[in-house]
Write a protein that holds these residues in place. Structure first.
Motif, short mmCIF file in Angstrom:
data_model
loop_
_atom_site.label_atom_id
_atom_site.label_comp_id
_atom_site.label_asym_id
_atom_site.label_seq_id
_atom_site.Cartn_x
_atom_site.Cartn_y
_atom_site.Cartn_z
N MET A 119 0.83 -1.20 0.00
CA MET A 119 0.00 0.00 0.00
C MET A 119 0.87 1.26 0.00
SD MET A 119 -3.17 0.92 -0.14
CE MET A 119 -3.00 2.50 -0.94
N ASN A 120 1.97 1.21 0.73
CA ASN A 120 2.85 2.37 0.76
C ASN A 120 3.45 2.64 -0.62
OD1 ASN A 120 3.53 3.61 3.65
ND2 ASN A 120 3.01 1.45 3.91
N HIS A 121 3.72 1.59 -1.39
CA HIS A 121 4.19 1.78 -2.76
C HIS A 121 3.17 2.58 -3.56
CE1 HIS A 121 5.28 1.06 -6.93
NE2 HIS A 121 4.01 0.77 -7.10
N HIS A 122 1.91 2.20 -3.46
CA HIS A 122 0.90 2.87 -4.27
C HIS A 122 0.70 4.32 -3.84
CE1 HIS A 122 -0.17 -1.40 -5.19
NE2 HIS A 122 -0.09 -0.87 -6.38
N TYR A 123 0.92 4.60 -2.57
CA TYR A 123 0.88 6.00 -2.11
C TYR A 123 2.00 6.80 -2.78
CZ TYR A 123 1.46 9.99 1.05
OH TYR A 123 1.60 11.25 1.57
N VAL A 124 3.21 6.25 -2.81
CA VAL A 124 4.32 6.94 -3.46
C VAL A 124 4.05 7.11 -4.95
CG1 VAL A 124 6.77 6.77 -4.07
CG2 VAL A 124 6.02 6.18 -1.75
N GLU A 125 3.51 6.08 -5.58
CA GLU A 125 3.21 6.16 -7.01
C GLU A 125 2.16 7.23 -7.29
OE1 GLU A 125 2.22 3.16 -10.75
OE2 GLU A 125 2.36 2.33 -8.73
N ALA A 126 1.18 7.37 -6.39
CA ALA A 126 0.18 8.42 -6.56
C ALA A 126 0.80 9.80 -6.44
CB ALA A 126 -0.94 8.24 -5.52
N LEU A 127 1.72 9.97 -5.50
CA LEU A 127 2.43 11.25 -5.38
C LEU A 127 3.17 11.57 -6.67
CD1 LEU A 127 3.95 10.94 -1.78
CD2 LEU A 127 2.20 12.59 -2.50
N LEU A 128 3.84 10.58 -7.23
CA LEU A 128 4.59 10.79 -8.47
C LEU A 128 3.67 11.12 -9.63
CD1 LEU A 128 7.19 7.94 -7.97
CD2 LEU A 128 7.70 10.40 -8.04
N LEU A 129 2.52 10.45 -9.70
CA LEU A 129 1.54 10.73 -10.75
C LEU A 129 1.11 12.19 -10.71
CD1 LEU A 129 -0.34 9.58 -13.01
CD2 LEU A 129 -2.04 9.21 -11.20
N CYS A 130 1.04 12.73 -9.50
CA CYS A 130 0.59 14.12 -9.32
C CYS A 130 1.75 15.11 -9.37
CB CYS A 130 -0.16 14.25 -8.00
SG CYS A 130 -1.67 13.28 -7.94
N ASP A 156 9.41 15.46 -4.89
CA ASP A 156 10.14 15.66 -3.63
C ASP A 156 9.43 14.95 -2.48
OD1 ASP A 156 12.00 17.17 -4.96
OD2 ASP A 156 11.17 19.12 -4.34
N ASP A 157 8.10 15.06 -2.45
CA ASP A 157 7.34 14.37 -1.40
C ASP A 157 7.51 12.86 -1.52
OD1 ASP A 157 6.44 16.80 -0.49
OD2 ASP A 157 4.52 16.70 -1.55
N ALA A 158 7.51 12.36 -2.75
CA ALA A 158 7.64 10.92 -2.97
C ALA A 158 9.00 10.43 -2.48
CB ALA A 158 7.45 10.59 -4.45
N MET A 159 10.07 11.15 -2.81
CA MET A 159 11.40 10.73 -2.37
C MET A 159 11.53 10.83 -0.86
SD MET A 159 14.31 9.45 -2.79
CE MET A 159 14.48 9.33 -4.57
N ASP A 160 11.00 11.88 -0.28
CA ASP A 160 11.04 12.02 1.18
C ASP A 160 10.33 10.85 1.85
OD1 ASP A 160 12.45 14.37 1.00
OD2 ASP A 160 10.70 15.67 1.35
N TYR A 161 9.22 10.43 1.25
CA TYR A 161 8.47 9.33 1.87
C TYR A 161 9.21 8.01 1.70
CZ TYR A 161 4.60 6.70 3.70
OH TYR A 161 3.83 5.88 4.51
#
Length: 522
Positions: free
Chosen positions: A447-458, A462-467
């Motif tokens: 699930m955490n992967h998909h959260y990061v992928e959603a950040l990248l889609l948007c 920077d938020d994705a890498m921090d996470y």
């Protein structure tokens, strides 16, 4: 391992042609000799993870004369998957009793400090990697026939006799994978954490790539469709073993339930058999995996072969929607999404459907099946509109799920990934849910992967890498050589099984930092 829906009376339908094509893609495993690097002592501490203390050079192995109660722990330097051979001898008087000892394996140091006698979990204790042996005549070579996943190997002598001692003269592992680590160049980055995230993600993928893409080489060694989707993406950016993905796709399509639904997972030994576990989100992902495979490989023949199976998964999902194009909350299906207790999955599953229907529509377009593509397009558009009309709370600026209108991370993530909202609004939704931090959070690396992928889609790189640094980097801070099945930063020893001794510390769905970094950051 996700929560499951089991159909114990299911009728399996086998397609021999598909299974034959799968067998033609079976890999020849690469075997590599690996030796321990040092002798260590693992000390339990007040911290979550124990202290690993250097004890001696491995060249001095034979000087350790082991009597009743003695322990000897070997460190192989990295996470390994393979078959172990131990060579023993004795010192002192002639051997007047059998050598009786225990061999224990651990993927991480913490496993070595846990007592299996204390285990009272709900899955089989058979997954605990420890064995008891008697050897009547020394010297002797002991070949352990079972495959292990480990970094640490400990020998504990239960008894010899008063007159002689046991000596371990040599230890070696024949490690196996369908790919070679050296075939992939490490990422070039000035950031040490980024390089480590990539390297550990790559090692995780490598050690799970066996006869199929296993979910975990320690436990439970099955091919899971949800894991396969993420492993395949990581593979395309690294090892590029297209045949292994092709093999897995044909295996899933080669044995289905009698209504055509693909199972969530399957076994490969003693023969190929689809499990009686069905998860609707995993079934729908079949088409997404197939399209990803085609995009990476250009293999049109496989796309044609398996398109009907992809279409069928979406038809099966259609039955779960009501007259308002909303997924029927809590009715008629099981889904994984995440392990979060009490998670309402209606909105997330609405998103998964839209996400997958778009990809299966593209399959139909590539194959020139215009009518099929138009039907799929009309359905996902209607269901995306229904999600906005009925599941989006304008006041809160977030999606809600189920009759209690639950707010959770999964709903936001999957409807953003599905494209139910534009990228700007999606980014705002992800920002709001992070600030709100709802009780129903994210538990699994999946699930955490998909959260990061959603950040990248948007566009929120920077938020994705921090996470990624926070979440997967947290595993690194606890000494991870491969990424884990489960990680809760607030409770690193958490387990869904009743004890972390049966957790899998090399797990397929955790390998994705190597894909995310290579796809979005280098």
């Amino acid at each position: 391992m996700p929560e499951v829906s089991m159909d114990l009376n299911m009728v399996r339908v086998t397609n021999g042609d598909f299974l034959g094509k799968a067998e033609a893609c079976a890999p020849k495993l690469i075997r590599t000799a690996v030796h321990p690097q040092r002798i260590v002592e693992i000390r339990k501490t007040e911290a979550v993870h124990p202290e690993v203390v250097w004890r001696d050079r491995i060249e001095n192995l034979s000087k350790y004369h082991l009597k009743k109660g003695d322990k000897l722990c070997l460190d192989f330097g990295d996470h390994q998957v393979g078959y172990v051979t131990l060579k023993f001898a004795s010192v002192g008087s002639p051997q007047d009793a059998p050598a009786f000892f225990k061999v224990k394996f651990g993927e991480i140091a913490k496993e070595m400090t846990e007592d299996s006698a204390d285990y009272d979990g709900w899955i089989s204790r058979g997954w605990i990697q420890e064995e008891y042996f008697h050897i009547d005549v020394l010297p002797a070579e002991l070949k352990l026939t079972r495959r292990y996943a480990f970094r640490y190997l400990e020998i504990e002598v239960i008894d010899t006799s008063l007159k002689w001692a046991l000596v371990l003269e040599d230890a070696a592992a024949e490690c196996v994978s369908s790919v070679r680590m050296d075939d992939v160049q490490p990422v070039e980055s000035e950031g040490e954490v980024i390089r480590r995230l990539d390297r550990v993600g790559l090692r995780t993928l490598h050690n799970c790539m066996q006869d199929v893409f296993e979910d975990g080489p320690k436990r439970d060694r099955r091919l899971w469709l949800g894991d396969l989707r993420l492993q395949a993406l990581a593979n395309y950016a690294t090892f590029k073993n297209y045949d292994l993905v092709k093999r897995c796709l044909y295996l899933f399509a080669g044995q289905t339930r009698d209504d055509g639904q693909v199972s969530a997972c399957l076994f490969t030994e003693p023969e190929i058999i689809v499990d009686d576990t069905f998860l609707l989100d995993y079934s729908m992902f079949f088409g997404a995996v197939l399209l990803d495979y085609y995009d990476a490989s250009g293999d049109l023949d496989t796309l044609k072969d398996l398109s009907a199976c992809a279409y069928r998964q979406m038809e099966i999902a259609d039955a779960q929607f009501d007259e308002n194009d909303l997924l029927k909350a809590g009715e008629g299906f099981w889904a994984f999404i995440d392990w979060t207790d009490g998670l309402d999955k209606q909105a997330a599953m609405q998103g998964v459907y839209i996400y997958c229907a778009k990809r299966v529509q593209k399959i139909a377009e590539i194959l020139g099946e215009t009518a099929k593509a138009e039907v799929l397009k009309a359905k996902w558009k209607a269901r995306a509109k229904a999600a906005l009309d009925a599941l989006y709370d304008e006041e809160k600026g977030l999606f809600v799920s189920g009759p209690e209108r639950q707010i959770n991370y999964a709903s936001q993530v999957w409807l953003v990934l599905a494209g139910a909202v534009d990228k700007k609004k999606g980014g705002e939704i992800l920002e709001r849910v992070l600030v709100l931090n709802p009780e129903k959070g994210m538990v699994s690396p999946y699930m955490n992967h998909h959260y990061v992928e959603a950040l990248l889609l948007c566009g929120r790189k920077d938020d994705a890498m921090d996470y990624m640094k926070y979440y997967w980097g947290g595993m690194l801070s606890h000494g991870a050589d491969t990424f884990w099945e489960l990680y809760n930063p607030e409770d690193p020893s958490e387990s869904p099984y009743g004890s972390s001794i049966v957790n899998s510390y090399c797990h397929a769905w955790s390998c994705t930092p190597t894909w995310l970094i290579r796809t979005y950051f280098v």
